[in-house]
Design an enzyme around this catalytic site. Structure first.
Site, PDB file in Angstrom:
ATOM      1  N   LYS A 377     -15.695  43.353 -26.778  1.00 47.18           N
ATOM      2  CA  LYS A 377     -16.186  44.281 -27.797  1.00 47.18           C
ATOM      3  C   LYS A 377     -17.668  44.005 -28.063  1.00 47.18           C
ATOM      4  O   LYS A 377     -18.192  42.968 -27.645  1.00 47.18           O
ATOM      5  CB  LYS A 377     -15.367  44.121 -29.079  1.00 47.18           C
ATOM      6  CG  LYS A 377     -15.362  42.698 -29.648  1.00 47.18           C
ATOM      7  CD  LYS A 377     -14.317  42.553 -30.739  1.00 47.18           C
ATOM      8  CE  LYS A 377     -14.322  41.130 -31.297  1.00 47.18           C
ATOM      9  NZ  LYS A 377     -13.185  40.897 -32.196  1.00 47.18           N
ATOM     10  N   TYR A 604     -47.175  37.552 -41.380  1.00 51.48           N
ATOM     11  CA  TYR A 604     -47.002  38.175 -42.691  1.00 51.48           C
ATOM     12  C   TYR A 604     -47.049  37.133 -43.804  1.00 51.48           C
ATOM     13  O   TYR A 604     -46.430  36.081 -43.704  1.00 51.48           O
ATOM     14  CB  TYR A 604     -45.664  38.915 -42.760  1.00 51.48           C
ATOM     15  CG  TYR A 604     -45.663  40.212 -41.980  1.00 51.48           C
ATOM     16  CD1 TYR A 604     -46.569  41.227 -42.272  1.00 51.48           C
ATOM     17  CD2 TYR A 604     -44.758  40.411 -40.940  1.00 51.48           C
ATOM     18  CE1 TYR A 604     -46.565  42.413 -41.549  1.00 51.48           C
ATOM     19  CE2 TYR A 604     -44.746  41.596 -40.226  1.00 51.48           C
ATOM     20  CZ  TYR A 604     -45.652  42.593 -40.529  1.00 51.48           C
ATOM     21  OH  TYR A 604     -45.651  43.764 -39.819  1.00 51.48           O
TER      22      TYR A 604
END
Ligand SMILES: *Cc1c(COP(=O)(O)O)cnc(C)c1O
Length: 713
Positions: A377, A604
Site C-alpha cells: 500500500k 528561513y
C-alpha cells in the site's frame, strides 16, 4: 515516473510484423501455391510496415508530446540506424553491381531519400519523412484535418500503386505520375504512404479505448476480408503497378491496432529493438543462408523449398537479432543508470536484490503452508509500487495487499496477476470494478457486507474480525453475522483475518492482550467450522505479529515494513532476528557551495548562525520530498563522500543546507545520502524516524510523488 503501462499486444506484434516482412522477401508459399503466395506476401504481408509506422506514431504523435525534442530524438536515432544499415549493406551492393549502374549519382540520391539503397531499406527514410510530415500536420492542423491531409497524400499514392491501371488510362494522370516516378520509383514512400499511418497511430494513442478487443477484432476481420477482395480484384484486372496500397488497408490497420492496443500488462521480454534489428538484417541472413546452402550442396532443401528457406531465414534472424538486442540493452541499461543519476535532482534508490532477499527470508521462516502476502500500500511504502510489485511477482510472491481499490487497479495495470486484497474500505458502488479487476475486498462489518452483496456483482472478499483494536471488522463475538456472510449470493468468502494492535510490544500486559486477541480469533474460526462451513484462508500477523509470534499457524503473513528490511522504530524489541536488509536509500546531490562568515545566518529565520567561517552546501531536496521538516530542529546528519555532515537551518519545501566545513574535496555534483549506507557508515530509517518522533512506516510512505525511483540490482 516509471513507464508503467506496457502495450504487450503492440510489442508482441512487432515480431509478427517482422516475420511477415521476411515472408515478403522469401515467399514461403511459392513452392505450393501462387495464389497463396500472393495472399500472404502481397496482402497479409502489406500490413507489416504500416503497423511499424503506426507503432511509431502511437508513441510519438500524441497530443501531450508536442515537445520537438521527441521528434528530434526519433529522427536522429532513425537516421543513425539508417546510416549504419546503408554502410552494412555496401558489400552486398557491390556484389550486386549497384555501383555500376548508369546515372549513379542521381540514383543514389533517389534511393537514399525514397527507395532505399537495398530493397527493404526504404522503410527507414520513409519512417523519418512520415514522422516529420505527420508531426507538423497534426501540430498545424489538429488531428482531424491532419488525417484528411494525410489521406489526400495516400490517395495520390494509391493511384500510382494498386490503382495505377486506372490512372494510366487518363493522359493527364499518366503524365503526372510519369513525372512523380522520376523522383521516386514507387509511391509507397515517406511522403505519400507513411504519414497517414503515423497520424492514425497518434489518433489511437489520444483516444481512450472505447470498444472491447472483441469488437475491434471483428471490425478488423471484416475490413481485412474486404481488403482481400479488393486486392484479388485489382490483381485480376492487372491494375497493380505495385501492390502496397489498398483502400481497405486504412480501416484494417486502424482496427488491427485498436485490437492490439487492448492488451496491456507485463512485458516478458522488453526488447523493443529486436524486431527492428530483425527487419534490417534479414536480407543479410538470406544471403548467408543461400551461401551456406550452396557450400553444403543443400540447395534443394534450403533454397528450393520455399517454406524451409523461409523458416531457416526466420529462425536465424530471430536468433541473431535477439542476441544483438540483448547485448545492446545491457550496455544501454548501464548507461541509463549512470545517466539517470547524473540527471536526477533527488531520488530513491531501490535495491531489488534486497527486497528479493527479504521476501525469501520471511517466507523461509514461516510455518509450512503459510505464505507471504506482500503489503504494498501507499506506493509500496514509498518504494514505488511498480518496481516492487513486478519484481516480487517475478520472484514467486503470489499475494499482495493494498489499502485502496485504486492501488489495486494500478497493480493490475502493471500486469500483476496474483491475488490482491484491499485492506481498507471501498465504496460498494465500485463492486463492478472489484469484479472486473479481480480484487478481493475486505468486509469491514455486516451492514457493509449486505450493501456490497446488493450490488449483484460476484465479489471475492475476506471478512475482517475486530478482536480488540476497534478499527475495522465484525465483532469477534458476532458469529451469527459472520456466518450470514457465507450465505450471501454475490459474495465469495475466500479469507478471514484480524489485526493485532500491540504485537510490537513485549511488555507482559501487551503480550497478554495480544494473546487474548489471538484466542478470540481462533474461537470464531472454530465456531465457523463447527457450523459446517469450510473455513477460508486465515491470517493474523503483520510484520511485528510475525516477528514476535512466529509460531502461529496461518495461511498468510501480511508483511509490510519487514519486507522493506527495517523495523518501525530502532528501539523495538523483537523475538525473532531475521536477516533483513534495508531496500531504500534516499539520495540527492550538492548543487551549490557557498561561504558564510561569522555573524551571517542561513535559511528561513536565519536559525543557523555559524560560530566560524563556514562552507555551506545547498541540496535540492526538501519536505515536499518527504524529508520531515522537524528534522531541522536539532542538528541531524547526512553522508557526503563518506563523512557525516549536519543539516543546518530550517529544511525548506524543496531545499536544505548542509554544513560541510572541514570536509575535504566536497564539490558540486557530489552525492548526498539521507537514508542509506556509504563507506560502512549508515543512516537508518528507523533512527531518523525516532529523531522526528515517528516510525519508518510514516517516513517512507510520505516520500511524495516527486522523487524519481531508480532501481539497482
Ligand atoms: C499496513 C497493514 C499491514 C502491514 O503492516 P506492517 O506493520 O507494515 O507489516 C498488515 N495488515 C494490515 C491490516 C495493514 O493495514
Amino acid at each position: 515516473m516509471n513507464n508503467r503501462k506496457h502495450y504487450v499486444g503492440i510489442d508482441s506484434f512487432r515480431y509478427v510484423a517482422a516475420l511477415l516482412v521476411i515472408a515478403i522477401h522469401t515467399s514461403p508459399l511459392s513452392t505450393y501455391s501462387e495464389m497463396g503466395d500472393f495472399i500472404l506476401t502481397r496482402l497479409i504481408g502489406r500490413m507489416a510496415v504500416p503497423f511499424f509506422f503506426m507503432a511509431s506514431g502511437f508513441f510519438l504523435i500524441s497530443e501531450y508530446t508536442y515537445s520537438g525534442d521527441k521528434l528530434r530524438t526519433f529522427v536522429k536515432k532513425t537516421s543513425v540506424i539508417y546510416g549504419l544499415a546503408i554502410a552494412a549493406y555496401i558489400p552486398l551492393n557491390i556484389y550486386n553491381g549497384y555501383f555500376a549502374i548508369e546515372n549513379l549519382f542521381p540514383n543514389i540520391i533517389k534511393d537514399i531519400f525514397f527507395d532505399g539503397t537495398l530493397y527493404h531499406l526504404w522503410y527507414l527514410p520513409a519512417s523519418i519523412m512520415g514522422a516529420v510530415i505527420a508531426w507538423y500536420l497534426v501540430k498545424g492542423l489538429g488531428f482531424k484535418k491532419a488525417f484528411m491531409a494525410a489521406m489526400v497524400l495516400y490517395v495520390i499514392g494509391l493511384f500510382g500503386d494498386s490503382y495505377y491501371g486506372l490512372s494510366e488510362k487518363l493522359p493527364f494522370f499518366k503524365g503526372f505520375y510519369g513525372y512523380l516516378f522520376q523522383i521516386f520509383d514507387y509511391t509507397r514512400n515517406g511522403i505519400l504512404f507513411a504519414p497517414i499511418f503515423f497520424v492514425l497511430g497518434g489518433i489511437l494513442a489520444r483516444n481512450p479505448i472505447r470498444s472491447s478487443w472483441k469488437t475491434s477484432l471483428v471490425k478488423f476481420m471484416c475490413s481485412f476480408l474486404l481488403m482481400l477482395g479488393e486486392g484479388l480484384l485489382l490483381h485480376q484486372l492487372g491494375y497493380q503497378r505495385h501492390d502496397s496500397m489498398y483502400v481497405m488497408l486504412i480501416p484494417a490497420m486502424y482496427y488491427l491496432f485498436s485490437f492490439l492496443r487492448s492488451f496491456t500488462g507485463k512485458q516478458l521480454l522488453s526488447l523493443r529493438t529486436a524486431p527492428l534489428i530483425l527487419y534490417i538484417i534479414h536480407p543479410m541472413i538470406i544471403v548467408m543462408v543461400r551461401m551456406a546452402a550452396k557450400m553444403m550442396r543443400l540447395q534443394w532443401v534450403f533454397i528450393e523449398n520455399s517454406m524451409v528457406h523461409y523458416l531457416t531465414v526466420s529462425v536465424c534472424s530471430i536468433f541473431f537479432s535477439l542476441f544483438l538486442a540483448l547485448f545492446i540493452q545491457k550496455i544501454r541499461n548501464k548507461e541509463k543508470l549512470q545517466d539517470k543519476k547524473a540527471k536526477a535532482r533527488a531520488w530513491i534508490e531501490i535495491s531489488l536484490n534486497n527486497i528479493e532477499n527479504n521476501a525469501k527470508e520471511l517466507q523461509s521462516q514461516m510455518p509450512e503452508n503459510c505464505n507471504l502476502m506482500a503489503v504494498i500500500k501507499a506506493n509500496a511504502y514509498g518504494h514505488g509500487a511498480f518496481a516492487v510489485s513486478t519484481h516480487l511477482e517475478k520472484t514467486g510472491v503470489k499475494s499482495f495487499a493494498v489499502a485502496t481499490i485504486d492501488e489495486g487497479i494500478e497493480l493490475r495495470k502493471y500486469g500483476i496477476r496474483s491475488d490482491i486484497l484491499i485492506l481498507g474500505y471501498t465504496s460498494p458502488l465500485r463492486a463492478r470494478e472489484l469484479y472486473k479487476y479481480r480484487l478481493t475486498q475486505t468486509l469491514i462489518d455486516h451492514p457493509y457486507a449486505i450493501l456490497l452483496n446488493e450490488q449483484g456483482c460476484k465479489v471475492s472478499a475476506h471478512i475482517k474480525i475486530d478482536t480488540g483494536m476497534h478499527r475495522l471488522g465484525f465483532d469477534a463475538s458476532d458469529h451469527e453475522h459472520v456466518i450470514d456472510v457465507f450465505n450471501m449470493k454475490h459474495i465469495n468468502v475466500t479469507g478471514i483475518y484480524t489485526h493485532l494492535c500491540a504485537s510490537d510490544s513485549l511488555s507482559p500486559e501487551d503480550i497478554m492482550f495480544t494473546e487474548i486477541q489471538i484466542k478470540r480469533f481462533y474461537q470464531l474460526v472454530d465456531i465457523i467450522e463447527n457450523s459446517g462451513y469450510k473455513c477460508p484462508k486465515i491470517h493474523i500477523q503483520s510484520s511485528y505479529g510475525f516477528l514476535n509470534y512466529p509460531e502461529l499457524k496461518c495461511d498468510f503473513v501480511r508483511a509490510g515494513i519487514s519486507l522493506y528490511g527495517v523495523l518501525s522504530s530502532s528501539s523495538d524489541p523483537i523475538k525473532t532476528q531475521l536477516n533483513l536488509h534495508p531496500v531504500l536509500s534516499l539520495k540527492s546531490k550538492v548543487v551549490l557551495l557557498r561561504k558564510v562568515t561569522i555573524g551571517e545566518g542561513v535559511g528561513y529565520h536565519r536559525t543557523f548562525a555559524p560560530a566560524k567561517n563556514s562552507t555551506i552546501a545547498v541540496i535540492p531536496i526538501g519536505y515536499a520530498d518527504g524529508l520531515p521538516r522537524n528534522l531541522s530542529s536539532e542538528s541531524r546528519h547526512v553522508l557526503i563522500n563518506g563523512n557525516l555532515a549536519p543539516i543546518v537551518g530550517r529544511i525548506c519545501m524543496d531545499q536544505l543546507m548542509v554544513d560541510v566545513t572541514g570536509i575535504e574535496d566536497v564539490t558540486v555534483g557530489d552525492i548526498v545520502t539521507f537514508i542509506g549506507e556509504e563507506n560502512g557508515k549508515a543512516l537508518l530509517a528507523p533512527v531518523i524516524a525516532d529523531n522526528e518522533g515517528s516510525i519508518s512506516n510514516e517516513l517512507f510512505s510520505r516520500m511524495g510523488t516527486r522523487l524519481e525511483v531508480i532501481t539497482v540490482e
